[in-house]
Design a protein around this motif. Structure first.
Motif, PDB file in Angstrom:
ATOM      1  N   SER A 127      -6.323  -9.836   7.826  1.00 22.76           N
ATOM      2  CA  SER A 127      -7.075  -8.655   7.248  1.00 22.76           C
ATOM      3  C   SER A 127      -8.059  -8.946   5.971  1.00 22.76           C
ATOM      4  CB  SER A 127      -5.939  -7.545   6.814  1.00 22.76           C
ATOM      5  OG  SER A 127      -5.462  -7.966   6.107  1.00 22.76           O
ATOM      6  N   GLU A 185      -8.692   0.416   2.341  1.00 25.23           N
ATOM      7  CA  GLU A 185      -7.746  -0.070   2.848  1.00 25.23           C
ATOM      8  C   GLU A 185      -6.852  -1.052   2.173  1.00 25.23           C
ATOM      9  OE1 GLU A 185     -10.210   0.390   4.460  1.00 25.23           O
ATOM     10  OE2 GLU A 185     -10.273  -0.898   6.255  1.00 25.23           O
ATOM     11  N   ASP A 186      -7.646  -1.819   1.250  1.00 22.83           N
ATOM     12  CA  ASP A 186      -7.114  -2.836   0.223  1.00 22.83           C
ATOM     13  C   ASP A 186      -6.183  -2.324  -0.785  1.00 22.83           C
ATOM     14  OD1 ASP A 186      -9.999  -4.537   0.855  1.00 22.83           O
ATOM     15  OD2 ASP A 186      -8.249  -5.162   1.742  1.00 22.83           O
ATOM     16  N   ALA A 197       0.915  -1.374  -0.108  1.00 25.43           N
ATOM     17  CA  ALA A 197       0.089  -0.055   0.151  1.00 25.43           C
ATOM     18  C   ALA A 197       0.886   1.046  -0.101  1.00 25.43           C
ATOM     19  CB  ALA A 197      -0.982  -0.036   1.096  1.00 25.43           C
TER      20      ALA A 197
END
Length: 117
Positions: free
Chosen positions: A62, A88-89, A39
């Motif tokens: 997650s 958030e992926d 990320a």
């Protein structure tokens, strides 16, 4: 083994995407396959892996319950089905391979997944 990942794109939160990773070579089924992601501003992290036979899969906490990794040894391809995606992926997703007792030495070029809120 050479790996090529594709299938990334832009999706809204709650949506789905399926990533694919095509591998070269005749011994594909002898490799443990994995997906990692990086990320923005973060370190690369493990997402999922599958054993050579496809019988066993492992997931990061997650993504557990939302992502499913599978493989088709006849097609030298692994997949990552991603459901209920969250912002958030958002990351570049990398396909990787290793021998059962080895390290992840083989990496694809990465495919970008962007999840909008």
């Amino acid at each position: 083994v050479q790996l090529q990942a594709f299938g990334g794109g832009l999706v809204q939160a709650g949506g789905s995407l399926r990533l694919s990773c095509a591998a070269s070579g005749r011994t594909f089924s002898s490799y443990v396959m994995g997906w990692f992601r990086r990320a923005p501003g973060k370190e690369r992290e493990f997402v999922a892996s599958v054993t050579g036979s496809g019988d066993n899969t492992y997931y990061a906490d997650s993504v557990k319950g939302r992502f499913t990794m599978s493989r088709d040894n006849a097609k030298n391809t692994v997949y990552l089905q991603m459901n209920s995606l969250k912002p958030e992926d958002t990351a570049v997703y990398y396909c990787t391979a290793r021998k059962p007792s080895g390290n992840y030495d083989y990496w694809g070029q990465g495919t970008l997944v962007t999840v909008s809120s």
